[in-house]
Design a protein around this motif. Structure first.
Motif, mmCIF file in Angstrom:
data_model
loop_
_atom_site.group_PDB
_atom_site.id
_atom_site.type_symbol
_atom_site.label_atom_id
_atom_site.label_comp_id
_atom_site.label_asym_id
_atom_site.label_seq_id
_atom_site.Cartn_x
_atom_site.Cartn_y
_atom_site.Cartn_z
ATOM 1 N N GLY B 19 0.788 -1.230 0.000
ATOM 2 C CA GLY B 19 0.000 0.000 0.000
ATOM 3 C C GLY B 19 0.816 1.273 0.000
ATOM 4 O O GLY B 19 0.261 2.374 0.032
ATOM 5 N N SER B 20 2.145 1.155 -0.047
ATOM 6 C CA SER B 20 3.007 2.349 -0.018
ATOM 7 C C SER B 20 2.888 3.164 -1.301
ATOM 8 O O SER B 20 2.556 2.634 -2.363
ATOM 9 C CB SER B 20 4.487 1.949 0.124
ATOM 10 O OG SER B 20 4.725 1.325 1.348
ATOM 11 N N THR B 21 3.204 4.454 -1.177
ATOM 12 C CA THR B 21 3.406 5.295 -2.349
ATOM 13 C C THR B 21 4.907 5.335 -2.621
ATOM 14 O O THR B 21 5.689 5.735 -1.751
ATOM 15 C CB THR B 21 2.869 6.717 -2.112
ATOM 16 O OG1 THR B 21 1.448 6.631 -1.950
ATOM 17 C CG2 THR B 21 3.189 7.640 -3.278
ATOM 18 N N VAL B 22 5.285 4.889 -3.815
ATOM 19 C CA VAL B 22 6.704 4.780 -4.173
ATOM 20 C C VAL B 22 6.999 5.721 -5.337
ATOM 21 O O VAL B 22 6.393 5.606 -6.411
ATOM 22 C CB VAL B 22 7.062 3.326 -4.577
ATOM 23 C CG1 VAL B 22 8.560 3.209 -4.866
ATOM 24 C CG2 VAL B 22 6.653 2.345 -3.479
ATOM 25 N N LEU B 23 7.905 6.673 -5.127
ATOM 26 C CA LEU B 23 8.348 7.562 -6.194
ATOM 27 C C LEU B 23 9.485 6.852 -6.923
ATOM 28 O O LEU B 23 10.448 6.422 -6.284
ATOM 29 C CB LEU B 23 8.848 8.898 -5.630
ATOM 30 C CG LEU B 23 8.003 9.554 -4.529
ATOM 31 C CD1 LEU B 23 8.646 10.883 -4.094
ATOM 32 C CD2 LEU B 23 6.570 9.774 -4.984
ATOM 33 N N VAL B 24 9.371 6.701 -8.223
ATOM 34 C CA VAL B 24 10.387 5.976 -8.989
ATOM 35 C C VAL B 24 11.019 6.932 -10.003
ATOM 36 O O VAL B 24 10.336 7.454 -10.894
ATOM 37 C CB VAL B 24 9.786 4.749 -9.716
ATOM 38 C CG1 VAL B 24 10.843 4.055 -10.571
ATOM 39 C CG2 VAL B 24 9.199 3.768 -8.700
ATOM 40 N N GLY B 25 12.311 7.161 -9.862
ATOM 41 C CA GLY B 25 13.022 8.104 -10.727
ATOM 42 C C GLY B 25 13.186 7.579 -12.139
ATOM 43 O O GLY B 25 12.921 6.412 -12.437
ATOM 44 N N GLY B 26 13.641 8.464 -13.010
ATOM 45 C CA GLY B 26 13.915 8.090 -14.384
ATOM 46 C C GLY B 26 13.012 8.789 -15.366
ATOM 47 O O GLY B 26 11.874 9.168 -15.048
ATOM 48 N N ASN B 176 17.210 14.018 -14.208
ATOM 49 C CA ASN B 176 15.754 14.264 -14.306
ATOM 50 C C ASN B 176 14.982 14.373 -12.972
ATOM 51 O O ASN B 176 15.024 15.424 -12.327
ATOM 52 C CB ASN B 176 15.105 13.308 -15.319
ATOM 53 C CG ASN B 176 15.321 11.833 -15.063
ATOM 54 O OD1 ASN B 176 14.801 11.300 -14.098
ATOM 55 N ND2 ASN B 176 16.067 11.176 -15.950
ATOM 56 N N PHE B 177 14.295 13.328 -12.542
ATOM 57 C CA PHE B 177 13.443 13.452 -11.350
ATOM 58 C C PHE B 177 14.166 13.146 -10.039
ATOM 59 O O PHE B 177 13.596 13.325 -8.959
ATOM 60 C CB PHE B 177 12.227 12.527 -11.470
ATOM 61 C CG PHE B 177 11.143 13.060 -12.364
ATOM 62 C CD1 PHE B 177 10.116 13.853 -11.854
ATOM 63 C CD2 PHE B 177 11.145 12.786 -13.722
ATOM 64 C CE1 PHE B 177 9.120 14.358 -12.672
ATOM 65 C CE2 PHE B 177 10.158 13.282 -14.554
ATOM 66 C CZ PHE B 177 9.137 14.071 -14.026
ATOM 67 N N GLY B 178 15.410 12.667 -10.107
ATOM 68 C CA GLY B 178 16.109 12.235 -8.895
ATOM 69 C C GLY B 178 16.158 13.289 -7.795
ATOM 70 O O GLY B 178 15.744 13.035 -6.650
ATOM 71 N N PRO B 179 16.676 14.499 -8.102
ATOM 72 C CA PRO B 179 16.818 15.487 -7.036
ATOM 73 C C PRO B 179 15.489 15.902 -6.386
ATOM 74 O O PRO B 179 15.450 16.200 -5.192
ATOM 75 C CB PRO B 179 17.456 16.683 -7.767
ATOM 76 C CG PRO B 179 18.184 16.058 -8.919
ATOM 77 C CD PRO B 179 17.301 14.928 -9.361
ATOM 78 N N VAL B 180 14.404 15.916 -7.166
ATOM 79 C CA VAL B 180 13.105 16.313 -6.616
ATOM 80 C C VAL B 180 12.525 15.176 -5.767
ATOM 81 O O VAL B 180 12.061 15.391 -4.641
ATOM 82 C CB VAL B 180 12.129 16.701 -7.745
ATOM 83 C CG1 VAL B 180 10.772 17.062 -7.170
ATOM 84 C CG2 VAL B 180 12.687 17.866 -8.539
ATOM 85 N N MET B 181 12.577 13.971 -6.300
ATOM 86 C CA MET B 181 12.040 12.831 -5.546
ATOM 87 C C MET B 181 12.810 12.610 -4.244
ATOM 88 O O MET B 181 12.233 12.176 -3.239
ATOM 89 C CB MET B 181 12.075 11.567 -6.415
ATOM 90 C CG MET B 181 11.042 11.615 -7.541
ATOM 91 S SD MET B 181 11.103 10.110 -8.550
ATOM 92 C CE MET B 181 9.612 10.346 -9.563
ATOM 93 N N ALA B 182 14.108 12.924 -4.267
ATOM 94 C CA ALA B 182 14.926 12.722 -3.064
ATOM 95 C C ALA B 182 14.443 13.580 -1.899
ATOM 96 O O ALA B 182 14.665 13.247 -0.733
ATOM 97 C CB ALA B 182 16.389 13.030 -3.366
#
Lengths: 226, 222
Positions: B19-26, B176-182
Protein backbone atom coordinates in the motif's frame (compact mmCIF):
# COMPACT_ATOMS: atom_id res chain seq x y z
CA UNK A 1 11.59 38.22 -27.76
CA UNK A 2 9.08 39.56 -30.28
CA UNK A 3 8.32 37.81 -33.57
CA UNK A 4 9.42 39.66 -36.64
CA UNK A 5 6.84 42.03 -38.08
CA UNK A 6 4.31 40.58 -40.51
CA UNK A 7 5.13 41.18 -44.14
CA UNK A 8 2.80 43.53 -46.01
CA UNK A 9 0.34 41.30 -47.84
CA UNK A 10 0.61 37.55 -48.10
CA UNK A 11 3.37 35.88 -50.10
CA UNK A 12 2.36 33.07 -52.44
CA UNK A 13 4.33 29.93 -53.28
CA UNK A 14 3.16 27.52 -55.93
CA UNK A 15 2.93 24.23 -54.06
CA UNK A 16 2.14 22.94 -50.58
CA UNK A 17 5.14 22.46 -48.28
CA UNK A 18 6.47 19.15 -47.02
CA UNK A 19 7.61 18.69 -43.42
CA UNK A 20 11.17 19.75 -44.13
CA UNK A 21 10.10 22.92 -45.90
CA UNK A 22 7.78 23.78 -42.98
CA UNK A 23 10.65 23.19 -40.57
CA UNK A 24 12.90 25.47 -42.65
CA UNK A 25 10.30 28.25 -42.41
CA UNK A 26 10.07 27.91 -38.62
CA UNK A 27 13.87 27.96 -38.37
CA UNK A 28 13.96 31.13 -40.51
CA UNK A 29 11.66 32.92 -38.05
CA UNK A 30 13.51 31.99 -34.85
CA UNK A 31 15.48 35.05 -33.74
CA UNK A 32 19.21 34.83 -33.19
CA UNK A 33 20.13 33.70 -29.68
CA UNK A 34 16.61 32.52 -28.78
CA UNK A 35 15.95 29.81 -26.18
CA UNK A 36 13.72 27.27 -27.91
CA UNK A 37 11.97 23.99 -27.07
CA UNK A 38 11.12 21.69 -29.98
CA UNK A 39 8.31 19.21 -29.35
CA UNK A 40 8.46 15.51 -30.12
CA UNK A 41 7.84 14.48 -33.75
CA UNK A 42 7.70 16.89 -36.66
CA UNK A 43 9.00 19.96 -34.70
CA UNK A 44 12.27 18.08 -34.11
CA UNK A 45 13.02 18.67 -37.82
CA UNK A 46 13.47 22.38 -37.10
CA UNK A 47 16.86 21.68 -35.48
CA UNK A 48 18.23 20.52 -38.87
CA UNK A 49 17.46 23.92 -40.37
CA UNK A 50 18.94 26.20 -37.71
CA UNK A 51 22.12 27.85 -38.96
CA UNK A 52 25.09 27.12 -36.67
CA UNK A 53 25.78 30.85 -36.37
CA UNK A 54 22.17 31.57 -35.32
CA UNK A 55 23.26 30.71 -31.75
CA UNK A 56 19.82 29.30 -30.92
CA UNK A 57 19.87 27.37 -27.63
CA UNK A 58 17.70 24.26 -27.57
CA UNK A 59 15.98 23.29 -24.33
CA UNK A 60 14.92 19.70 -23.77
CA UNK A 61 12.35 19.30 -21.02
CA UNK A 62 14.03 16.25 -19.49
CA UNK A 63 16.64 18.65 -18.19
CA UNK A 64 19.16 20.22 -20.56
CA UNK A 65 20.02 23.47 -22.35
CA UNK A 66 22.17 23.65 -25.48
CA UNK A 67 21.25 20.21 -26.68
CA UNK A 68 23.17 19.05 -29.76
CA UNK A 69 22.17 16.84 -32.69
CA UNK A 70 21.19 13.17 -32.43
CA UNK A 71 24.03 10.92 -31.24
CA UNK A 72 25.54 8.43 -33.66
CA UNK A 73 27.78 5.41 -33.13
CA UNK A 74 30.19 5.90 -30.25
CA UNK A 75 28.43 9.12 -29.19
CA UNK A 76 25.37 7.21 -27.96
CA UNK A 77 25.11 7.50 -24.17
CA UNK A 78 22.04 6.11 -22.35
CA UNK A 79 22.33 8.97 -19.82
CA UNK A 80 21.89 11.61 -22.52
CA UNK A 81 18.57 11.67 -24.36
CA UNK A 82 16.02 14.19 -25.57
CA UNK A 83 12.35 14.35 -24.55
CA UNK A 84 11.57 11.62 -27.09
CA UNK A 85 14.15 9.35 -25.38
CA UNK A 86 16.36 9.55 -28.48
CA UNK A 87 20.11 9.66 -27.71
CA UNK A 88 21.47 13.16 -28.35
CA UNK A 89 24.71 15.08 -27.87
CA UNK A 90 25.70 18.16 -25.87
CA UNK A 91 27.10 21.38 -27.31
CA UNK A 92 29.73 23.54 -25.59
CA UNK A 93 27.93 25.60 -22.95
CA UNK A 94 25.37 22.88 -22.24
CA UNK A 95 23.78 22.77 -18.78
CA UNK A 96 21.86 20.03 -16.96
CA UNK A 97 19.13 20.56 -14.37
CA UNK A 98 16.38 18.60 -12.66
CA UNK A 99 12.71 18.39 -13.63
CA UNK A 100 11.36 21.02 -11.24
CA UNK A 101 13.92 23.51 -12.59
CA UNK A 102 13.28 22.52 -16.19
CA UNK A 103 9.57 23.30 -15.86
CA UNK A 104 10.08 26.36 -13.68
CA UNK A 105 12.11 27.61 -16.63
CA UNK A 106 9.07 27.13 -18.87
CA UNK A 107 6.33 28.45 -16.62
CA UNK A 108 8.55 31.30 -15.46
CA UNK A 109 8.66 32.71 -18.98
CA UNK A 110 12.35 32.10 -19.64
CA UNK A 111 11.88 30.18 -22.90
CA UNK A 112 11.36 32.41 -25.93
CA UNK A 113 9.65 29.93 -28.26
CA UNK A 114 8.27 26.42 -28.28
CA UNK A 115 7.32 24.54 -31.42
CA UNK A 116 4.62 21.91 -31.01
CA UNK A 117 2.59 19.56 -33.17
CA UNK A 118 -1.21 19.67 -32.95
CA UNK A 119 -4.41 17.77 -33.65
CA UNK A 120 -6.34 21.04 -33.72
CA UNK A 121 -5.82 24.77 -33.16
CA UNK A 122 -8.80 27.10 -32.71
CA UNK A 123 -9.16 30.52 -34.30
CA UNK A 124 -8.64 31.99 -30.84
CA UNK A 125 -5.42 30.05 -30.25
CA UNK A 126 -6.68 27.13 -28.17
CA UNK A 127 -4.43 24.10 -28.65
CA UNK A 128 -5.39 20.40 -28.70
CA UNK A 129 -2.40 18.12 -29.09
CA UNK A 130 -2.29 15.54 -26.30
CA UNK A 131 -5.34 13.30 -26.41
CA UNK A 132 -7.85 12.29 -29.04
CA UNK A 133 -10.46 11.66 -26.36
CA UNK A 134 -11.20 8.25 -27.91
CA UNK A 135 -12.35 5.77 -25.28
CA UNK A 136 -9.57 3.27 -26.08
CA UNK A 137 -6.81 5.92 -26.23
CA UNK A 138 -4.30 6.06 -23.39
CA UNK A 139 -3.92 9.73 -22.41
CA UNK A 140 -0.31 10.99 -22.19
CA UNK A 141 0.41 14.69 -21.73
CA UNK A 142 4.12 14.95 -20.89
CA UNK A 143 5.24 18.59 -20.93
CA UNK A 144 2.78 19.84 -23.56
CA UNK A 145 0.49 21.73 -21.14
CA UNK A 146 3.44 23.34 -19.35
CA UNK A 147 4.94 24.52 -22.66
CA UNK A 148 1.59 25.83 -23.86
CA UNK A 149 1.20 28.14 -20.86
CA UNK A 150 4.86 28.95 -20.35
CA UNK A 151 6.71 29.65 -23.58
CA UNK A 152 6.91 33.27 -24.74
CA UNK A 153 5.67 32.31 -28.21
CA UNK A 154 3.90 29.05 -29.07
CA UNK A 155 4.41 27.99 -32.70
CA UNK A 156 2.45 25.04 -34.05
CA UNK A 157 3.65 22.91 -36.99
CA UNK A 158 0.95 20.81 -38.61
CA UNK A 159 -0.80 19.97 -41.85
CA UNK A 160 -3.85 22.21 -42.19
CA UNK A 161 -6.23 19.35 -42.97
CA UNK A 162 -6.49 15.74 -41.79
CA UNK A 163 -5.95 12.91 -44.27
CA UNK A 164 -9.75 12.79 -44.58
CA UNK A 165 -9.82 16.49 -45.43
CA UNK A 166 -11.18 17.88 -42.14
CA UNK A 167 -9.75 21.28 -41.14
CA UNK A 168 -7.35 21.29 -38.18
CA UNK A 169 -7.67 25.06 -37.77
CA UNK A 170 -11.19 25.27 -36.41
CA UNK A 171 -13.60 27.75 -34.80
CA UNK A 172 -13.55 25.64 -31.64
CA UNK A 173 -11.48 22.54 -30.78
CA UNK A 174 -13.41 19.28 -30.50
CA UNK A 175 -10.45 17.34 -29.07
CA UNK A 176 -9.53 17.79 -25.37
CA UNK A 177 -7.57 21.01 -24.87
CA UNK A 178 -3.88 21.30 -24.03
CA UNK A 179 -4.13 25.03 -23.35
CA UNK A 180 -6.44 27.99 -23.90
CA UNK A 181 -5.57 30.97 -26.14
CA UNK A 182 -1.90 29.98 -26.18
CA UNK A 183 -0.96 29.53 -29.88
CA UNK A 184 0.65 32.53 -31.57
CA UNK A 185 1.41 31.15 -35.01
CA UNK A 186 0.65 28.10 -37.15
CA UNK A 187 3.14 26.81 -39.73
CA UNK A 188 1.35 24.46 -42.10
CA UNK A 189 1.72 22.87 -45.51
CA UNK A 190 -0.65 25.43 -47.05
CA UNK A 191 -0.08 28.64 -45.09
CA UNK A 192 1.62 30.44 -42.23
CA UNK A 193 -1.05 31.97 -40.03
CA UNK A 194 -0.89 34.34 -37.07
CA UNK A 195 -3.49 34.02 -34.33
CA UNK A 196 -4.17 37.61 -33.29
CA UNK A 197 -6.77 39.36 -31.13
CA UNK A 198 -8.29 40.63 -34.40
CA UNK A 199 -8.57 37.15 -35.90
CA UNK A 200 -6.50 34.80 -38.03
CA UNK A 201 -4.01 36.59 -40.29
CA UNK A 202 -2.40 34.91 -43.29
CA UNK A 203 1.31 35.64 -43.59
CA UNK A 204 2.07 33.32 -46.52
CA UNK A 205 0.25 30.71 -48.58
CA UNK A 206 1.60 27.75 -50.53
CA UNK A 207 -0.27 26.49 -53.58
CA UNK A 208 -3.60 28.05 -52.57
CA UNK A 209 -5.10 31.54 -52.48
CA UNK A 210 -6.34 33.23 -49.32
CA UNK A 211 -9.99 33.21 -50.41
CA UNK A 212 -9.93 29.54 -51.39
CA UNK A 213 -8.21 28.69 -48.11
CA UNK A 214 -10.81 30.62 -46.11
CA UNK A 215 -13.51 28.71 -47.97
CA UNK A 216 -11.99 25.31 -47.26
CA UNK A 217 -11.42 26.18 -43.60
CA UNK A 218 -14.83 27.85 -43.31
CA UNK A 219 -13.09 30.55 -41.29
CA UNK A 220 -12.68 34.26 -41.94
CA UNK A 221 -9.01 34.99 -42.78
CA UNK A 222 -7.24 38.33 -43.12
CA UNK A 223 -4.11 39.02 -45.12
CA UNK A 224 -1.31 40.13 -42.81
CA UNK A 225 -0.95 43.89 -42.69
CA UNK A 226 -4.40 44.46 -44.21
CA UNK B 1 20.15 10.21 10.34
CA UNK B 2 23.02 10.06 7.89
CA UNK B 3 22.80 7.68 4.97
CA UNK B 4 23.74 4.05 5.22
CA UNK B 5 25.57 2.33 2.38
CA UNK B 6 24.35 -1.17 1.55
CA UNK B 7 26.13 -3.82 -0.45
CA UNK B 8 22.99 -5.90 -0.93
CA UNK B 9 20.09 -4.29 -2.81
CA UNK B 10 17.64 -6.66 -1.09
CA UNK B 11 18.64 -5.23 2.29
CA UNK B 12 18.40 -1.70 0.91
CA UNK B 13 14.68 -2.09 0.10
CA UNK B 14 13.68 -3.82 3.35
CA UNK B 15 10.62 -2.46 5.11
CA UNK B 16 8.63 -1.22 2.10
CA UNK B 17 5.02 -1.95 3.07
CA UNK B 18 2.02 -3.04 1.06
CA UNK B 19 0.00 0.00 0.00
CA UNK B 20 3.01 2.35 -0.02
CA UNK B 21 3.41 5.29 -2.35
CA UNK B 22 6.70 4.78 -4.17
CA UNK B 23 8.35 7.56 -6.19
CA UNK B 24 10.39 5.98 -8.99
CA UNK B 25 13.02 8.10 -10.73
CA UNK B 26 13.91 8.09 -14.38
CA UNK B 27 12.82 9.53 -17.70
CA UNK B 28 12.36 6.46 -19.82
CA UNK B 29 15.30 4.27 -18.81
CA UNK B 30 17.68 7.21 -18.15
CA UNK B 31 18.05 7.43 -14.36
CA UNK B 32 15.73 4.52 -13.69
CA UNK B 33 16.94 2.53 -10.63
CA UNK B 34 16.55 -0.91 -12.16
CA UNK B 35 18.49 -2.78 -9.47
CA UNK B 36 16.31 -1.31 -6.72
CA UNK B 37 13.12 -2.11 -8.61
CA UNK B 38 14.28 -5.70 -9.13
CA UNK B 39 14.94 -5.89 -5.38
CA UNK B 40 11.48 -4.46 -4.67
CA UNK B 41 9.96 -7.16 -6.87
CA UNK B 42 11.76 -9.83 -4.81
CA UNK B 43 10.79 -8.05 -1.58
CA UNK B 44 7.15 -8.54 -2.53
CA UNK B 45 5.33 -5.33 -1.49
CA UNK B 46 2.06 -4.98 -3.38
CA UNK B 47 -0.96 -2.70 -3.77
CA UNK B 48 1.53 0.09 -4.46
CA UNK B 49 0.93 3.59 -5.79
CA UNK B 50 3.83 4.42 -8.08
CA UNK B 51 4.69 7.98 -9.10
CA UNK B 52 6.98 8.13 -12.12
CA UNK B 53 7.22 10.12 -15.34
CA UNK B 54 6.53 7.15 -17.59
CA UNK B 55 4.76 3.81 -17.26
CA UNK B 56 7.70 1.53 -17.98
CA UNK B 57 9.66 0.74 -21.11
CA UNK B 58 10.13 -2.74 -22.52
CA UNK B 59 10.29 -5.47 -19.87
CA UNK B 60 12.80 -4.07 -17.39
CA UNK B 61 12.60 -1.81 -14.35
CA UNK B 62 9.18 -0.27 -13.75
CA UNK B 63 7.69 -2.39 -16.56
CA UNK B 64 8.76 -5.56 -14.69
CA UNK B 65 7.15 -4.30 -11.46
CA UNK B 66 3.91 -3.58 -13.34
CA UNK B 67 4.02 -7.01 -15.00
CA UNK B 68 4.07 -8.61 -11.52
CA UNK B 69 0.83 -6.73 -10.75
CA UNK B 70 2.24 -5.08 -7.66
CA UNK B 71 1.00 -1.62 -8.67
CA UNK B 72 -2.61 -0.63 -8.06
CA UNK B 73 -2.32 2.97 -9.17
CA UNK B 74 0.12 4.87 -11.35
CA UNK B 75 0.60 8.64 -11.27
CA UNK B 76 2.56 9.80 -14.31
CA UNK B 77 2.77 12.33 -17.12
CA UNK B 78 3.46 10.21 -20.18
CA UNK B 79 2.37 6.56 -19.95
CA UNK B 80 1.89 5.85 -23.66
CA UNK B 81 5.09 5.07 -25.54
CA UNK B 82 6.24 2.82 -28.35
CA UNK B 83 7.49 0.25 -25.81
CA UNK B 84 5.00 0.67 -22.93
CA UNK B 85 3.18 -2.56 -23.88
CA UNK B 86 3.13 -3.95 -20.32
CA UNK B 87 1.29 -0.89 -19.00
CA UNK B 88 -0.93 -0.64 -22.08
CA UNK B 89 -2.18 -4.20 -21.57
CA UNK B 90 -2.96 -3.67 -17.87
CA UNK B 91 -4.67 -0.33 -18.52
CA UNK B 92 -6.85 -1.66 -21.33
CA UNK B 93 -7.80 -4.65 -19.15
CA UNK B 94 -8.84 -2.25 -16.37
CA UNK B 95 -6.24 -3.72 -14.03
CA UNK B 96 -4.42 -0.50 -13.13
CA UNK B 97 -5.60 3.00 -12.18
CA UNK B 98 -4.01 5.94 -13.95
CA UNK B 99 -3.73 9.59 -12.90
CA UNK B 100 -2.20 11.70 -15.68
CA UNK B 101 -0.43 14.84 -14.40
CA UNK B 102 1.35 17.42 -16.58
CA UNK B 103 5.08 16.79 -16.30
CA UNK B 104 5.96 20.13 -14.70
CA UNK B 105 3.08 19.88 -12.26
CA UNK B 106 4.19 16.35 -11.34
CA UNK B 107 7.68 17.66 -10.53
CA UNK B 108 6.39 20.72 -8.70
CA UNK B 109 3.91 18.72 -6.59
CA UNK B 110 6.81 16.59 -5.36
CA UNK B 111 8.97 19.68 -4.89
CA UNK B 112 6.17 21.17 -2.78
CA UNK B 113 6.00 18.02 -0.64
CA UNK B 114 9.74 18.18 -0.04
CA UNK B 115 9.72 21.90 0.69
CA UNK B 116 6.82 21.97 3.14
CA UNK B 117 4.44 23.83 0.83
CA UNK B 118 0.77 23.09 1.57
CA UNK B 119 -0.46 23.62 -2.02
CA UNK B 120 0.21 25.99 -4.91
CA UNK B 121 -1.61 27.74 -7.76
CA UNK B 122 -0.27 26.83 -11.20
CA UNK B 123 -1.46 27.99 -14.66
CA UNK B 124 -0.66 24.65 -16.32
CA UNK B 125 -3.75 22.74 -17.39
CA UNK B 126 -6.24 25.54 -16.69
CA UNK B 127 -9.36 25.01 -18.80
CA UNK B 128 -8.41 21.42 -19.67
CA UNK B 129 -9.84 18.10 -18.52
CA UNK B 130 -6.85 17.62 -16.22
CA UNK B 131 -8.09 20.55 -14.13
CA UNK B 132 -11.68 19.32 -13.88
CA UNK B 133 -12.92 19.36 -10.29
CA UNK B 134 -9.93 21.36 -9.07
CA UNK B 135 -10.18 24.73 -7.36
CA UNK B 136 -9.08 27.64 -9.55
CA UNK B 137 -8.23 31.28 -8.98
CA UNK B 138 -7.59 34.14 -11.40
CA UNK B 139 -4.25 35.73 -10.53
CA UNK B 140 -2.98 38.66 -12.60
CA UNK B 141 -5.73 37.99 -15.14
CA UNK B 142 -4.76 34.38 -15.65
CA UNK B 143 -6.54 31.25 -14.40
CA UNK B 144 -4.47 29.11 -12.05
CA UNK B 145 -5.25 25.61 -10.75
CA UNK B 146 -4.76 24.62 -7.12
CA UNK B 147 -2.36 21.67 -6.92
CA UNK B 148 -1.52 19.63 -3.84
CA UNK B 149 1.81 18.04 -2.92
CA UNK B 150 2.67 14.43 -3.75
CA UNK B 151 4.58 12.82 -0.92
CA UNK B 152 6.12 9.38 -1.12
CA UNK B 153 6.60 6.80 1.58
CA UNK B 154 9.63 5.68 -0.38
CA UNK B 155 11.67 7.10 -3.28
CA UNK B 156 13.79 4.85 -5.47
CA UNK B 157 16.16 6.98 -7.51
CA UNK B 158 19.19 6.56 -9.74
CA UNK B 159 22.29 8.75 -9.44
CA UNK B 160 25.86 8.64 -10.70
CA UNK B 161 27.99 8.83 -7.59
CA UNK B 162 27.48 8.93 -3.82
CA UNK B 163 29.80 9.44 -0.90
CA UNK B 164 29.25 7.76 2.46
CA UNK B 165 27.28 10.78 3.71
CA UNK B 166 24.73 10.17 0.94
CA UNK B 167 25.68 13.27 -1.07
CA UNK B 168 24.74 12.61 -4.69
CA UNK B 169 25.85 13.75 -8.11
CA UNK B 170 24.07 12.79 -11.29
CA UNK B 171 25.09 12.36 -14.89
CA UNK B 172 23.66 14.30 -17.85
CA UNK B 173 19.89 13.98 -18.45
CA UNK B 174 19.73 10.95 -16.12
CA UNK B 175 19.40 13.58 -13.34
CA UNK B 176 15.75 14.26 -14.31
CA UNK B 177 13.44 13.45 -11.35
CA UNK B 178 16.11 12.24 -8.90
CA UNK B 179 16.82 15.49 -7.04
CA UNK B 180 13.10 16.31 -6.62
CA UNK B 181 12.04 12.83 -5.55
CA UNK B 182 14.93 12.72 -3.06
CA UNK B 183 13.27 15.56 -1.14
CA UNK B 184 9.74 14.21 -1.26
CA UNK B 185 9.74 10.78 0.42
CA UNK B 186 10.06 9.53 3.98
CA UNK B 187 12.69 6.94 3.00
CA UNK B 188 14.97 7.73 0.06
CA UNK B 189 16.96 4.91 -1.49
CA UNK B 190 19.54 5.77 -4.15
CA UNK B 191 21.14 3.41 -6.61
CA UNK B 192 24.48 4.80 -7.80
CA UNK B 193 27.17 3.72 -10.21
CA UNK B 194 29.88 4.19 -7.61
CA UNK B 195 30.28 4.93 -3.92
CA UNK B 196 33.32 7.03 -3.04
CA UNK B 197 34.82 7.92 0.31
CA UNK B 198 33.42 10.96 2.07
CA UNK B 199 35.36 14.01 0.96
CA UNK B 200 35.87 12.75 -2.58
CA UNK B 201 32.92 14.70 -4.04
CA UNK B 202 33.54 18.42 -4.53
CA UNK B 203 31.03 20.11 -2.17
CA UNK B 204 30.34 22.68 -4.91
CA UNK B 205 29.23 19.87 -7.23
CA UNK B 206 26.80 18.11 -4.87
CA UNK B 207 23.31 18.14 -6.40
CA UNK B 208 21.40 16.20 -3.73
CA UNK B 209 22.81 16.88 -0.25
CA UNK B 210 23.01 13.77 1.90
CA UNK B 211 20.37 15.05 4.34
CA UNK B 212 17.74 13.79 1.91
CA UNK B 213 19.23 10.33 1.36
CA UNK B 214 18.68 7.37 3.70
CA UNK B 215 20.12 4.38 1.89
CA UNK B 216 22.64 3.96 -0.92
CA UNK B 217 23.44 0.88 -2.96
CA UNK B 218 25.73 0.39 -5.94
CA UNK B 219 24.20 -0.36 -9.32
CA UNK B 220 26.44 -3.42 -9.78
CA UNK B 221 28.56 -5.38 -7.31
CA UNK B 222 32.03 -3.86 -7.04
Amino acid sequence: MNPDQPVAGARHERRPLDGDAMAALVARDIPRGAFVNLGIGRPTLVADHLAPDAAVVLHTENGMLNMGPAARGDEIDPDLTNAGKVPVTELPGAAYFHQADSFAMMRGGHLDICVLGAFQVSATGDLANWHTGASDAIPAVGGAMDLAVGAGQVFVMMTLFTKRGAPKLVPRCTYPLTGQACVNRVYSDLAVLDITPRGVEVRETFGIGVDELAGRLELPLMAAGS
Amino acid sequence: MTARVYVDADEAVEGIRDGSTVLVGGFGMAGMPVRLIDALIRQGAEDLTVVSNNAGNGDKGLAALLAKRRVRRLVCSFPRQADSYVFDGLYRAGEIELEVVPQGTLAERMRAAGAGIGAFFCPTGAGTMLAEGKETRVIDGRTHVLEYPIKGDVALIGAYRADRMGNLVYRKTARNFGPVMATAATTVIAQVREVVDTGRIDPEAVVTPGIYVDRVVQEADA
